[in-house]
Each structure stands twice: as structure tokens, then as C-alpha cells.
Design an enzyme around this catalytic site. Sequence first.
Site, PDB file in Angstrom:
ATOM      1  N   HIS A 126       5.733   5.566   3.159  1.00  0.00           N
ATOM      2  CA  HIS A 126       5.681   4.888   1.866  1.00  0.00           C
ATOM      3  C   HIS A 126       4.264   4.446   1.493  1.00  0.00           C
ATOM      4  O   HIS A 126       3.600   3.771   2.268  1.00  0.00           O
ATOM      5  CB  HIS A 126       6.544   3.609   1.856  1.00  0.00           C
ATOM      6  CG  HIS A 126       7.801   3.689   2.635  1.00  0.00           C
ATOM      7  ND1 HIS A 126       8.958   4.242   2.133  1.00  0.00           N
ATOM      8  CD2 HIS A 126       8.104   3.275   3.888  1.00  0.00           C
ATOM      9  CE1 HIS A 126       9.911   4.168   3.052  1.00  0.00           C
ATOM     10  NE2 HIS A 126       9.415   3.590   4.121  1.00  0.00           N
ATOM     11  N   ASN A 140       3.945   5.206  13.921  1.00  0.00           N
ATOM     12  CA  ASN A 140       4.535   4.700  12.681  1.00  0.00           C
ATOM     13  C   ASN A 140       3.436   4.101  11.810  1.00  0.00           C
ATOM     14  O   ASN A 140       2.714   3.193  12.235  1.00  0.00           O
ATOM     15  CB  ASN A 140       5.589   3.633  12.965  1.00  0.00           C
ATOM     16  CG  ASN A 140       6.271   3.166  11.677  1.00  0.00           C
ATOM     17  OD1 ASN A 140       7.210   3.780  11.200  1.00  0.00           O
ATOM     18  ND2 ASN A 140       5.763   2.090  11.091  1.00  0.00           N
ATOM     19  N   ALA A 143       4.304   0.863   5.329  1.00  0.00           N
ATOM     20  CA  ALA A 143       4.085   0.976   3.889  1.00  0.00           C
ATOM     21  C   ALA A 143       2.805   0.262   3.477  1.00  0.00           C
ATOM     22  O   ALA A 143       2.509  -0.838   3.942  1.00  0.00           O
ATOM     23  CB  ALA A 143       5.276   0.383   3.138  1.00  0.00           C
ATOM     24  N   TYR A 150     -14.508   5.326   3.331  1.00  0.00           N
ATOM     25  CA  TYR A 150     -15.753   5.472   2.566  1.00  0.00           C
ATOM     26  C   TYR A 150     -16.352   4.099   2.284  1.00  0.00           C
ATOM     27  O   TYR A 150     -15.685   3.227   1.712  1.00  0.00           O
ATOM     28  CB  TYR A 150     -15.456   6.203   1.255  1.00  0.00           C
ATOM     29  CG  TYR A 150     -16.667   6.494   0.398  1.00  0.00           C
ATOM     30  CD1 TYR A 150     -17.772   7.170   0.923  1.00  0.00           C
ATOM     31  CD2 TYR A 150     -16.699   6.118  -0.937  1.00  0.00           C
ATOM     32  CE1 TYR A 150     -18.882   7.453   0.126  1.00  0.00           C
ATOM     33  CE2 TYR A 150     -17.789   6.404  -1.742  1.00  0.00           C
ATOM     34  CZ  TYR A 150     -18.885   7.064  -1.203  1.00  0.00           C
ATOM     35  OH  TYR A 150     -19.982   7.345  -1.986  1.00  0.00           O
ATOM     36  N   SER A 168       2.968  -2.844   7.876  1.00  0.00           N
ATOM     37  CA  SER A 168       2.795  -2.682   6.433  1.00  0.00           C
ATOM     38  C   SER A 168       1.576  -3.432   5.913  1.00  0.00           C
ATOM     39  O   SER A 168       1.198  -4.486   6.431  1.00  0.00           O
ATOM     40  CB  SER A 168       4.044  -3.186   5.714  1.00  0.00           C
ATOM     41  OG  SER A 168       5.166  -2.429   6.082  1.00  0.00           O
ATOM     42  N   ALA A 186       1.478  -6.631  10.441  1.00  0.00           N
ATOM     43  CA  ALA A 186       1.487  -6.415   8.997  1.00  0.00           C
ATOM     44  C   ALA A 186       0.438  -7.272   8.311  1.00  0.00           C
ATOM     45  O   ALA A 186       0.210  -8.424   8.673  1.00  0.00           O
ATOM     46  CB  ALA A 186       2.871  -6.725   8.435  1.00  0.00           C
TER      47      ALA A 186
END
Length: 203
Positions: A126, A140, A143, A150, A168, A186
Site C-alpha cells: 500500500h 514486509n 503502508a 535523493y 507503516s 511505525a
Amino acid sequence: MTGADRVAALVAEGVTIEDAATLHVGADVRVEAGAVLRPFTILEGRTVVRAEAVVGPFVRLVDVEVGRGAQVLDHCLLRESVVEAGASVGPFSHLRPGSRVGARAKVGNFVELKKTHLGEGSKAQHLSYLGDATVGPDVNIGAGTITCNYDGVRKSPTRIEAGAFVGSDSTLVAPVTVGEGAYVAAGSTITEDVPKDALALGR
């Protein structure tokens, strides 16, 4: 050979074509028997679609190899990339040149890869950007994960080793390595290498 003749030849060779009127297959494209081409599919350049693969609908492939039994789902653009056997890409995914999706790996909704190798069985399901990254097997990618490749002057690589878990909304500032089996919490911004089996938190 006209476009209609090309499509008819593929059907005769055992390719399943769901809507010939909306399909475009370039002269140098190869599609193996048993593959399925769904409506509004465009295959260009030296694209190869292996047996039992399913492509479409609303997919454009340019110089792409789609492995046996792989799927490229709705509304995807892939260029100069490889999708290995049993892998799944889409819907709404973008693979830019130099990308490879390993066997049985999954690239999902609104995920972009650029010069990235996603390892066997790994998942980026996602809303993520993986650029100039090497991702090992069984990783894994949560999301909203971004590899910041860069810095305004140069592009740098990110390495995520086997079995790592990236939570996430994580930001990985390259050059950086996330070690084998490591866990990135996360919402973290990671600017230093994460050792093997470590827990990394950055707030």
C-alpha cells in the site's frame, strides 16, 4: 500482420483474450499459451507474458517480462521491469525501469518502484515509494513507506535484508541498511543503519 491478425494468431496459439477489440499487442511481443489478456491491455516493445499469467484490465506493459502464473492487475504501468513467477502487481501500481518483483512477491495499491528489486515473497502492499532499493526475501513494507533516495545532489541506495519488517509511514533516508530480521517501528525516520534483529524507533 495487422493488429486483428496478431490477436487472431494469439488465440489460435492458446492465449485467452477476453476482448479483442480493446487489446493492443506490438509486433515484437511474445505471449505464451495459457496466458490471459483482459480488456484494455496494451503490450509494447519486447514484452513477454509467460504461460498462466494474467494481465489487465487497463494495463500497459513496455519491455516487461511477466513470469509464469504472475498477475498484473487493474490500472498498472510497467516499463523495463521483470515480474517473476507467481508474483502479483497492482491494482494501481507503477514499476519504473530497472525494477524486479521476485517470485510470489506482492506490489499493491499505489506503490511505485524505481530501480528496485523486491525479493521473493516480500510485500509492499500500500501507498509506498521504493527507489534505488534492494529488498531481500520475506520482507514486509508497511503502508506509506518511502526510501528517500535523493538528497538534491545524488541518489543513494537503500538495503532491506531478509525477514525485516518496516512499519507503516516509515522514512528510510539513504544510504541506509535495515538488517536481517530487524523491525522498524511505525512512523520512524531512519537515518542510520539498523543492525540485524534490532528494533529501530525514530521520532
